[in-house]
Design a protein around this motif. Structure first.
Motif, mmCIF file in Angstrom:
data_model
loop_
_atom_site.group_PDB
_atom_site.id
_atom_site.type_symbol
_atom_site.label_atom_id
_atom_site.label_comp_id
_atom_site.label_asym_id
_atom_site.label_seq_id
_atom_site.Cartn_x
_atom_site.Cartn_y
_atom_site.Cartn_z
ATOM 1 N N THR A 46 0.861 -1.174 0.000
ATOM 2 C CA THR A 46 0.000 0.000 0.000
ATOM 3 C C THR A 46 0.896 1.222 0.000
ATOM 4 O OG1 THR A 46 -1.672 -1.202 1.252
ATOM 5 C CG2 THR A 46 -1.889 1.177 1.170
ATOM 6 N N TRP A 47 0.602 2.153 -0.903
ATOM 7 C CA TRP A 47 1.430 3.337 -1.109
ATOM 8 C C TRP A 47 0.644 4.596 -0.787
ATOM 9 C CZ3 TRP A 47 6.411 2.532 -3.072
ATOM 10 C CH2 TRP A 47 6.665 1.250 -3.563
ATOM 11 N N LEU A 48 1.297 5.545 -0.141
ATOM 12 C CA LEU A 48 0.778 6.904 0.026
ATOM 13 C C LEU A 48 1.772 7.842 -0.640
ATOM 14 C CD1 LEU A 48 -0.275 6.965 3.793
ATOM 15 C CD2 LEU A 48 -1.792 6.865 1.803
ATOM 16 N N ARG A 49 1.265 8.848 -1.313
ATOM 17 C CA ARG A 49 2.149 9.862 -1.896
ATOM 18 C C ARG A 49 1.645 11.229 -1.476
ATOM 19 N NH1 ARG A 49 5.041 9.661 -7.729
ATOM 20 N NH2 ARG A 49 6.629 11.201 -7.225
ATOM 21 N N PHE A 50 2.517 11.995 -0.838
ATOM 22 C CA PHE A 50 2.187 13.330 -0.336
ATOM 23 C C PHE A 50 2.880 14.385 -1.188
ATOM 24 C CE2 PHE A 50 1.770 10.486 3.247
ATOM 25 C CZ PHE A 50 0.602 10.915 3.851
ATOM 26 N N VAL A 95 -2.810 14.265 -1.310
ATOM 27 C CA VAL A 95 -2.351 12.930 -0.928
ATOM 28 C C VAL A 95 -3.015 11.915 -1.846
ATOM 29 C CG1 VAL A 95 -4.112 12.675 0.876
ATOM 30 C CG2 VAL A 95 -2.045 11.275 0.958
ATOM 31 N N ASP A 138 -3.350 7.500 -2.715
ATOM 32 C CA ASP A 138 -3.273 6.178 -2.106
ATOM 33 C C ASP A 138 -3.530 5.130 -3.175
ATOM 34 O OD1 ASP A 138 -3.624 4.172 0.203
ATOM 35 O OD2 ASP A 138 -5.552 4.041 -0.825
ATOM 36 N N TYR A 162 -4.444 16.511 2.899
ATOM 37 C CA TYR A 162 -3.973 16.196 4.248
ATOM 38 C C TYR A 162 -3.634 17.465 5.012
ATOM 39 C CZ TYR A 162 0.847 17.008 2.675
ATOM 40 O OH TYR A 162 1.992 17.568 2.194
ATOM 41 N N TYR A 167 3.925 2.905 7.536
ATOM 42 C CA TYR A 167 4.490 3.305 6.245
ATOM 43 C C TYR A 167 5.903 3.830 6.458
ATOM 44 C CZ TYR A 167 -0.180 3.286 4.174
ATOM 45 O OH TYR A 167 -1.418 2.922 3.706
#
Length: 131
Positions: free
Chosen positions: A26-30, A36, A38, A67, A120
């Motif tokens: 699972t990836w989050l990118r800020f 954000v 997902d 976010y 994460y």
């Protein structure tokens, strides 16, 4: 004579974060502008391959939202391709921002029950990867 302190352009959460299980990642990118993203993938895909398409330009097939950071606390809300709303938070006793690690509890808007608690880790991106 007044001395000016340089202002860093790096946002503390800017970048990609990865949480791994035995079967999926699972990836989050800020982004600095409080966007954000997902997405979930099969386990073991190289971060450089993910970074090429895990961008705002391809957000249609990913979770997308915004976010807010207040000290060690992180809150974000997103919708996914099925228009399901979900919320990630580090506001709980077991959630927090620890340098390059995020402890995140995911909640749904319908029942406010915890769906998952994921850890994460920041994934370094090189300059060849799109932002």
């Amino acid at each position: 004579k007044e001395v000016q302190t340089p202002v860093s352009s790096f946002h503390p959460l800017e970048g990609m974060y990865l949480s791994q299980s035995s079967t999926s990642d699972t990836w989050l990118r800020f982004y600095r502008d409080v966007t954000v993203l997902d997405v979930s993938t099969v386990h073991g895909v190289e971060p450089s391959a993910i970074a090429k398409w895990f961008t705002r330009a391809n957000s249609r097939n990913q979770g997308f939202g915004s976010y807010q950071v207040k000290g060690p606390l992180l809150n974000f809300s997103m919708t996914n391709e099925a228009n399901q709303y979900y919320h990630g938070s580090t506001n709980h006793d077991n959630g927090r921002i620890l340098g390059k690690t995020l402890e995140v509890d995911f909640l749904t808007s319908s029942n406010r029950e915890s769906l998952d608690h994921l850890t994460y880790h920041l994934v370094p991106l090189n300059e060849d990867n799109p932002r």
